[in-house]
Scaffold this active site. Structure first.
Site, PDB file in Angstrom:
ATOM      1  N   HIS A 117       6.654   4.901  18.554  1.00  0.00           N
ATOM      2  CA  HIS A 117       7.718   4.060  18.836  1.00  0.00           C
ATOM      3  C   HIS A 117       8.437   3.336  17.429  1.00  0.00           C
ATOM      4  CE1 HIS A 117       6.967   3.944  23.187  1.00  0.00           C
ATOM      5  NE2 HIS A 117       5.693   3.989  22.911  1.00  0.00           N
ATOM      6  N   ARG A 153     -10.931   3.291   2.798  1.00  0.00           N
ATOM      7  CA  ARG A 153     -10.941   3.126   1.277  1.00  0.00           C
ATOM      8  C   ARG A 153     -11.812   3.979   0.632  1.00  0.00           C
ATOM      9  NH1 ARG A 153     -15.035   0.031  -0.423  1.00  0.00           N
ATOM     10  NH2 ARG A 153     -15.990  -1.276   1.152  1.00  0.00           N
ATOM     11  N   THR A 200      -4.777   5.489   6.644  1.00  0.00           N
ATOM     12  CA  THR A 200      -3.399   5.240   6.562  1.00  0.00           C
ATOM     13  C   THR A 200      -2.664   6.028   5.516  1.00  0.00           C
ATOM     14  OG1 THR A 200      -3.801   3.310   5.426  1.00  0.00           O
ATOM     15  CG2 THR A 200      -3.532   3.239   7.864  1.00  0.00           C
ATOM     16  N   LYS A 201      -3.514   6.523   4.415  1.00  0.00           N
ATOM     17  CA  LYS A 201      -2.806   7.033   3.281  1.00  0.00           C
ATOM     18  C   LYS A 201      -3.679   8.141   2.719  1.00  0.00           C
ATOM     19  CE  LYS A 201      -5.112   3.722   0.066  1.00  0.00           C
ATOM     20  NZ  LYS A 201      -4.640   2.864  -1.070  1.00  0.00           N
TER      21      LYS A 201
END
Length: 203
Positions: A129, A198, A183-184
């Site tokens: 979304h 991490r 997320t990365k």
């Protein structure tokens, strides 16, 4: 071992052998019906497969998947889910194994060779979304969602119940700890874990 236990285990093995053939046949029909290009696979249980018109889904050789608790009893009851949207490309390499995983592909997901994907892992290449609350209220919502390719390198191991988000590349040989939210991008030969994931240490 008691006689009752022996009879039960023998019966269970017979049922297992009978259902394996049926499961593989059903999965083959799902792949053919969704125009999935595959070389060879083995399955415990039956996955959910949906490839939209114009989407592409290909699987290399020796693909193995567990659907539900039977094939990999670690507390995840879901089937493997493969969703490929229109114009999207989902590619799975050789010798890949996964359990109860969800691969939701709106743009591009590429999984290399010899990858292990743990129980309940979710890989998403989209936010689904818009991040703008005003846009989310109307019909323009889905047109404004962010989509970025996901790439999983060779020999990667993703721990159970981890989530890999859009735009992430995981370098070869790296390990993602169980329950992580990635997320990365993760460089090759490293262990990452946590929410958000991490760096833990090099391999």
């Amino acid at each position: 071992m008691s006689l009752i236990s022996l009879i039960f285990k023998s019966f269970r093995k017979i049922v297992y052998i009978a259902t394996v053939g049926a499961n593989n046949l059903c999965a083959r029909c799902l792949f053919i019906g969704n125009n999935v290009a595959y070389k060879s696979f083995h399955t415990n249980g039956i996955p959910y497969v949906m490839v939209a018109r114009g989407g592409k889904f290909s699987i290399g050789k020796n693909f193995a998947m567990n659907n539900g608790i039977k094939g990999n009893p670690i507390g995840c009851y879901e089937r493997c889910t493969f969703f490929v949207d229109r114009g999207a490309v989902l590619t799975i390499g050789d010798n890949v194994g996964m359990s109860q995983a969800a691969l939701i592909c709106h743009k591009s997901i590429t999984i290399g060779n010899n990858v292990k994907i743990g129980g309940g892992v979710c890989i998403y290449d989209t936010d689904f979304h818009s991040l703008d609350p005003v846009i989310r209220r109307n019909s323009e919502d889905l047109k404004n969602r962010a989509e970025k390719p996901v790439v999983i390198g060779n020999d990667v191991f993703i721990g159970a119940k981890s989530i890999i988000l859009k735009g992430v590349t995981i370098g070869e040989n790296s390990v993602i700890g169980a329950g992580s939210v990635v997320t990365k991008s993760v460089p090759a030969n490293q262990i990452w874990a946590g929410n958000p994931a991490r760096f833990i240490r090099s391999i």
